[in-house]
Design an enzyme around this catalytic site. Sequence first.
Site, mmCIF file in Angstrom:
data_model
loop_
_atom_site.group_PDB
_atom_site.id
_atom_site.type_symbol
_atom_site.label_atom_id
_atom_site.label_comp_id
_atom_site.label_asym_id
_atom_site.label_seq_id
_atom_site.Cartn_x
_atom_site.Cartn_y
_atom_site.Cartn_z
ATOM 1 C CG HIS A 17 -0.922 0.665 10.639
ATOM 2 N ND1 HIS A 17 0.347 0.510 11.136
ATOM 3 C CD2 HIS A 17 -0.843 0.372 9.315
ATOM 4 C CE1 HIS A 17 1.159 0.117 10.164
ATOM 5 N NE2 HIS A 17 0.456 0.051 9.038
ATOM 6 C CE LYS A 41 6.440 -6.468 3.884
ATOM 7 N NZ LYS A 41 5.490 -5.447 4.242
ATOM 8 C CB SER A 127 5.539 0.017 9.340
ATOM 9 O OG SER A 127 4.266 0.011 9.927
#
Length: 150
Positions: A17, A41, A127
Site C-alpha cells: 500500500h 470483512k 493484508s
Amino acid sequence: MKRAIFPGTFDPFTTGHYSVVQRALTFMDEVIIGIGINESKNTHFPIDRRVQVIQDFYKDEPRIKVMAYSNLTVDFAQEVGAKFVIRGIRTVKDFEYEESIADINRKLAGIETILLFTEPELSCVSSTLVRELLSYNKDISQFIPKGMEL
C-alpha cells in the site's frame, strides 16, 4: 488540482500500500486514503485504529488525507471531489476484478481508475496474509512501512 482516492480496508496498511501511495504522489497533487467500512470483512483492527495509524504515519505529508467511508467508493470519490481512483494490481485476477469496477465507476460518475502494478518484490504482500501472520504472533515488520506503529 489532481485529487485521487486510494480505497481499501488497509487491515493493516502494508508495504505494498505504501508503495502505491508513494508512486501516486508522483503524478497526483493529493491522495485520499479511503478506508472502506465493510461489515462483511473479518478485520483485525477496528476502523478507528486503522484511520489513526495511517494518519499518524503520514502526519508530515500534507498531500495525504485519511478518511473512513461506508458508501460506494464511486460516491465517496464524488463527495471528496476526486476524479481518480488509484488501485494496486498484483495478479491477473486483480486486474480482471479492477477492470470491471473501473468500467462501472467511469459509467456512473466519469471517474477514471489508474492501475499501478505491484513492484515484483512486493507481489506476495497482502493484508490477508499479514493478518494471518499477526494471528500467529509472527513478526510482520518487513511487511509494514518502516516507522508505522500498529
